[in-house]
Design an enzyme around this catalytic site. Structure first.
Site, short mmCIF file in Angstrom:
data_model
loop_
_atom_site.label_atom_id
_atom_site.label_comp_id
_atom_site.label_asym_id
_atom_site.label_seq_id
_atom_site.Cartn_x
_atom_site.Cartn_y
_atom_site.Cartn_z
N LYS A 159 0.85 -1.19 0.00
CA LYS A 159 0.00 0.00 0.00
C LYS A 159 0.88 1.23 0.00
CE LYS A 159 -4.50 0.64 -0.09
NZ LYS A 159 -5.42 -0.20 -0.86
N ASP A 179 -6.31 4.00 -5.59
CA ASP A 179 -6.99 3.92 -4.31
C ASP A 179 -7.73 5.24 -4.12
OD1 ASP A 179 -7.02 1.93 -1.92
OD2 ASP A 179 -6.73 3.85 -0.94
#
Length: 431
Positions: free
Chosen positions: A117, A157
């Site tokens: 991430k 995202d």
């Protein structure tokens, strides 16, 4: 910049540390599986965390230096994989937690990927398009040493989209001197993106809702739903629920909410927000707050915003039969216990919203083959993965008489531990 994604990102409370929450969940699951504490120590810390400076020359001549992060949790199953978010509330601990959740998702759906991430502490609303492009390119330049199709594969995202992925891909290719389409996913179709990727997370959410409804003997053609967040995931979830006959009666975003007992015409609402308008500005409905929406007597509640939305304060009012966690970490441990005590069927985030990483995996595979599938084929493969994952978790829940979240973490950790054992990282064999 997609205004829907901005609105989704703004519905947030960061009153609890997501990294501490996920560590507690891991510890509980490792203990339940009667595995050694060594397993917990491997899982609780990302194998690599990168912090970078991302300078941007603003149009007014000022040089602003933004802070960016990339967390790579575990590559025991394959290269790490996960999105990049642009948001002023990004923290290092949030990025760590999100990378762990990505590992869990891949393990549950049997994908040959680990969890990664990334994020930049920035309010993208304060940047124009040129500044946003420079930010995107400079971030990729900074993390280039640790990413790539066999190392770590970024994706969109919160507040990032195919256009931003296109800039990042182009910057990476310039540095390498040749095209590397598989270095990230969620990119435009013309440069190697996959059919079905934009709708994948929302479509996967609805596949799990459909399976939960079967388990609960709930007729979706007579069901009602409320959705928190109307960005990409929330809007696609609404679209597919509507197609199944579910009446979507309430929607909230960063600017407010709308409610109608008759349900909304979702295609009309999607057309309304297409030009950057907020769902909460749709005139065909009454106004409603998040708190009021949580208390509605709907069959399905979908938190599709960000972490820490369903808490000890908000959970007691929830009356839904199914709570589908389309967002990452929307429910705090205190809120989760209340939901469980009240008999609400929770589809945990690491299962519910795993459709995005699944089709990202498909995109990566297609890039490797340089051969691309039609959308129907992508959607069929996604449905197979999501249904198999749901059945696996639900079977564990039935067998152990435990919560769905506990079942999901147990399945994910057991899968990872098998890989740890195969590589010789641990001695115990979980099989």
């Amino acid at each position: 910049m997609n205004e829907q994604n901005k609105a989704e990102a703004d519905i947030t409370t960061h009153d609890q540390n997501p990294y501490e929450i996920v560590k507690d969940l891991l510890k509980e699951a490792v203990s339940s599986l009667e595995l050694s504490e060594n397993v917990y120590h491997i899982l609780k810390k990302p194998m690599r965390v990168f912090e970078v400076a991302v300078p941007v020359r603003m149009d007014n001549g000022e040089l602003r230096n933004f802070t960016g992060y990339r967390s790579q949790h575990s590559d025991v199953l394959g290269p790490t994989k996960g999105g990049i978010r642009f948001h002023p509330s990004v923290t290092l601990d949030e990025v760590k937690a999100l990378s762990i959740w990505m590992s869990m998702k891949s393990a549950i759906l049997d994908l040959p990927l680990g969890g990664g991430k990334g994020g930049i502490i920035v309010d993208p609303k304060e940047l124009n398009e040129r500044e946003l492009e420079e930010l995107s390119r400079n971030y990729i330049r900074s993390i280039t040493p640790i990413i790539g199709p066999q190392k770590d594969i970024p994706a969109p995202d919160v507040n990032t989209n195919p256009q931003i992925m296109g800039w990042m891909l182009d910057e990476f290719d310039k540095l390498r001197g040749y095209n590397v389409p598989g270095m990230l996913t969620g990119k435009p179709l013309i440069v190697g993106g996959s059919q079905g990727r934009i709708a994948a997370t929302g479509r996967g959410v609805v596949f799990t809702i459909r399976e939960a409804a079967k388990a609960l003997d709930l007729d979706l053609s007579k069901a009602t739903a409320a959705i928190q967040g109307f960005g990409n995931v929330g809007s696609m979830t609404a679209k597919f629920l509507h197609e199944l006959g579910v009446k979507v009666v309430a929607i909230t975003d960063a600017n407010g909410g709308i409610h109608s007992d008759e349900g909304f015409d979702i295609p009309e609402l999607l057309e309304f927000v297409k030009d950057g308008k907020n769902a909460s500005d749709f005139s065909k409905g009454d106004t409603i707050t998040n708190e009021e929406m949580f208390g509605l007597p709907v069959d399905i509640l979908v938190p599709a915003a960000i972490e820490n939305q369903i808490t000890a304060k908000t959970a007691p009012s929830i009356k839904a039969k199914i709570l589908a966690e389309a967002a990452n970490g929307p429910t705090t441990p205190e809120g989760d216990k209340i939901l469980e005590d009240n008999g609400i069927f929770v589809i945990p985030d690491i299962l519910c919203n795993a459709g995005g990483v699944t089709v990202s995996y498909f995109e990566w595979v297609q890039n490797s083959m340089n051969y691309y599938w039609k959308e129907d084929e992508v959607n069929t493969k996604l449905e197979e993965k999501m249904v198999t994952g749901f059945d696996r978790i639900y079977s564990i829940r039935q067998e152990k008489k435990c919560r769905m979240r506990e079942a999901a973490y147990s399945a994910a950790i057991k899968h990872l531990v098998k890989a740890f054992h195969a590589r010789g990282w641990i001695k115990e064999d979980p099989s």
